[in-house]
Design a protein around this motif. Structure first.
Motif, PDB file in Angstrom:
ATOM      1  N   LEU A   1      35.279  72.281  10.033  1.00 13.05           N
ATOM      2  CA  LEU A   1      34.749  72.322   8.675  1.00 13.05           C
ATOM      3  C   LEU A   1      35.884  72.431   7.657  1.00 13.05           C
ATOM      4  O   LEU A   1      35.845  71.804   6.594  1.00 13.05           O
ATOM      5  CB  LEU A   1      33.784  73.495   8.513  1.00 13.05           C
ATOM      6  CG  LEU A   1      32.453  73.356   9.260  1.00 13.05           C
ATOM      7  CD1 LEU A   1      31.654  74.653   9.163  1.00 13.05           C
ATOM      8  CD2 LEU A   1      31.659  72.179   8.714  1.00 13.05           C
ATOM      9  N   SER A   2      36.919  73.187   7.993  1.00 11.17           N
ATOM     10  CA  SER A   2      38.086  73.301   7.114  1.00 11.17           C
ATOM     11  C   SER A   2      38.797  71.959   6.984  1.00 11.17           C
ATOM     12  O   SER A   2      39.249  71.577   5.901  1.00 11.17           O
ATOM     13  CB  SER A   2      39.063  74.346   7.640  1.00 11.17           C
ATOM     14  OG  SER A   2      38.472  75.614   7.644  1.00 11.17           O
ATOM     15  N   VAL A   3      38.921  71.252   8.093  1.00  9.74           N
ATOM     16  CA  VAL A   3      39.553  69.928   8.068  1.00  9.74           C
ATOM     17  C   VAL A   3      38.745  69.004   7.173  1.00  9.74           C
ATOM     18  O   VAL A   3      39.302  68.288   6.334  1.00  9.74           O
ATOM     19  CB  VAL A   3      39.676  69.343   9.497  1.00  9.74           C
ATOM     20  CG1 VAL A   3      40.105  67.882   9.438  1.00  9.74           C
ATOM     21  CG2 VAL A   3      40.644  70.153  10.324  1.00  9.74           C
ATOM     22  N   ASN A   4      37.439  69.012   7.341  1.00  7.09           N
ATOM     23  CA  ASN A   4      36.573  68.154   6.529  1.00  7.09           C
ATOM     24  C   ASN A   4      36.701  68.490   5.053  1.00  7.09           C
ATOM     25  O   ASN A   4      36.754  67.593   4.208  1.00  7.09           O
ATOM     26  CB  ASN A   4      35.121  68.274   6.990  1.00  7.09           C
ATOM     27  CG  ASN A   4      34.262  67.185   6.401  1.00  7.09           C
ATOM     28  OD1 ASN A   4      34.620  66.021   6.453  1.00  7.09           O
ATOM     29  ND2 ASN A   4      33.141  67.574   5.835  1.00  7.09           N
ATOM     30  N   ASP A   5      36.775  69.780   4.729  1.00  5.63           N
ATOM     31  CA  ASP A   5      36.955  70.175   3.331  1.00  5.63           C
ATOM     32  C   ASP A   5      38.282  69.660   2.785  1.00  5.63           C
ATOM     33  O   ASP A   5      38.378  69.235   1.641  1.00  5.63           O
ATOM     34  CB  ASP A   5      36.929  71.700   3.193  1.00  5.63           C
ATOM     35  CG  ASP A   5      35.527  72.276   3.371  1.00  5.63           C
ATOM     36  OD1 ASP A   5      34.550  71.499   3.285  1.00  5.63           O
ATOM     37  OD2 ASP A   5      35.429  73.486   3.620  1.00  5.63           O
ATOM     38  N   LEU A   6      39.302  69.682   3.617  1.00  7.61           N
ATOM     39  CA  LEU A   6      40.634  69.276   3.200  1.00  7.61           C
ATOM     40  C   LEU A   6      40.721  67.774   2.951  1.00  7.61           C
ATOM     41  O   LEU A   6      41.268  67.321   1.954  1.00  7.61           O
ATOM     42  CB  LEU A   6      41.658  69.692   4.241  1.00  7.61           C
ATOM     43  CG  LEU A   6      43.104  69.412   3.896  1.00  7.61           C
ATOM     44  CD1 LEU A   6      43.545  70.211   2.679  1.00  7.61           C
ATOM     45  CD2 LEU A   6      44.010  69.733   5.067  1.00  7.61           C
TER      46      LEU A   6
END
Length: 92
Positions: free
Chosen positions: A82-87
């Protein structure tokens, strides 16, 4: 995104750049043609933008390689994804 079409037909490397007076440079090559003048000027004028893009892409590449290593080693959790997707944001 930089429009690289305006660099089509530039003088191939290697270049030897020398000072030619105040605020002027001359580009010397093994190629004796002069058809490249405008595209070479475009390339030189955009050098700061091109350098900034190289630096941005290197950071992006480093990030991707890091996450691929985590993925390979099974160390990414759902929260990490989810953090990767946000980034990286949504697909364009």
């Amino acid at each position: 995104m930089i429009d690289t079409d305006k660099y089509e037909g530039h003088t191939p490397a290697p270049w030897d750049v020398r000072e030619a007076g105040i605020n002027r440079i001359m580009v010397y090559t093994d190629d004796e043609g002069f058809a490249y003048e405008e595209v070479n000027r475009n390339l030189v004028a955009d050098a700061p933008l091109l350098l900034a893009e190289v630096k941005r892409l290197r950071k992006e590449n480093e990030l991707m390689v890091t996450y691929l290593r985590y993925m390979r080693d099974g160390e990414l959790t759902d929260k990490d994804w989810l953090s990767v997707n946000d980034l990286i944001g949504e697909e364009e």
